[in-house]
Design an enzyme around this catalytic site. Sequence first.
Site, PDB file in Angstrom:
ATOM      1  CD  GLU A  34      50.812 -39.602  96.829  1.00  0.00           C
ATOM      2  OE1 GLU A  34      50.652 -38.709  97.673  1.00  0.00           O
ATOM      3  OE2 GLU A  34      50.037 -40.567  96.711  1.00  0.00           O
ATOM      4  CE1 TYR A 117      51.331 -40.592 101.873  1.00  0.00           C
ATOM      5  CE2 TYR A 117      52.019 -38.699 100.575  1.00  0.00           C
ATOM      6  CZ  TYR A 117      51.122 -39.719 100.828  1.00  0.00           C
ATOM      7  OH  TYR A 117      50.036 -39.875 100.019  1.00  0.00           O
ATOM      8  CG  ASP A 135      48.603 -38.972 104.152  1.00  0.00           C
ATOM      9  OD1 ASP A 135      48.087 -39.781 104.955  1.00  0.00           O
ATOM     10  OD2 ASP A 135      48.039 -38.595 103.109  1.00  0.00           O
TER      11      ASP A 135
END
Length: 348
Positions: A34, A117, A135
């Site tokens: 991520e 997020y 996101d």
Amino acid sequence: MEPIAAPLLQWFEQNRRLLPFRQEPSAYHIWVSEIMLQQTRVAAALPYYRRFIAELPTPAALAACDPDRLRKLWQGLGYYNRAANMQKAARILCERYGGDLPADYEALRALPGIGDYTAGAIASIAFGLPVPAVDGNVLRVFARLYDDDRDIMAPATRRAFTERVVAQMPADRPGPYNEALMELGALVCLPNAEPRCQDCPLAALCAGHASGRAASLPNKPPKPAKTVVPVTVALLTSPRGVLLQRRPAKGLLAGLWQPPAFEADHPLDAGELAARIAGLGLAVQWTGPLPASRHVFTHRIWQLSGWRGTVPDLPAPAGCVWADARELEQTYSIPTAFAFCFEDGTPH
């Protein structure tokens, strides 16, 4: 609106990409992926991800990694503060959590470099916690799904959209639901293009599709114009190698290595650049110009130019090193902005 989870999850099971961090979805793997994907496309990030995990397979290994080596592993991904924050967070994990990411949204959110997020992605995918991971992909999907033309960059809009995401979340499958929304935005509900509504499992439920406005959503203000900055580079060689200079520890491209480079209000000519190099204690003999180049950052654009030159066989000035071809390849992390210097091959 009718529930979206069932058709969305069915589509995801049939269409999701087989990515390495999905095949081995540990909290650490999800975290690394991520962070890498924040500013990087999946296809571009995958080789970096595989190399990173192979060399730094645990938070403890990341915490102990030499910072220069970490920057070298990250070279080419850009936004190097992401790697620095990951290392800070890894050290906290080793000090407070036994070297593991905690199964707690607020604790994750408190770690350096982890925002709402990323904390939501780790918490829901790795630990099954019912928290959102919103996101840009998810904001775009929900703007179109609800035919909502509010500014998605406004905090109030983000909060409203997040509430909608949570309202549609199945309590027993928060991780797959969040991943499915991200995947839908990445593969079907595309940015800056006509959305592929014909392939969307939610088309029958989508108010934006029904109104014909899907392609014009989401609404967000135009980005401000970037500042253009002339940067003049000196690619200097001697019998010892190529001269590299360490950038400051804070600020843009912090701690990375580069050929000596100088920002000014205009590109420096050969004489002006030679004077700057004399300030390093070196007398240069220019051998020719470098090709012009351009590098775009978030808030500025570098217009790059410069000169190749040779200097006497002397020790490197303070803050600089001489690097041979092997060290350029394996040791020193050089920003992509300076790749144009080496387009004709690595100097020896």
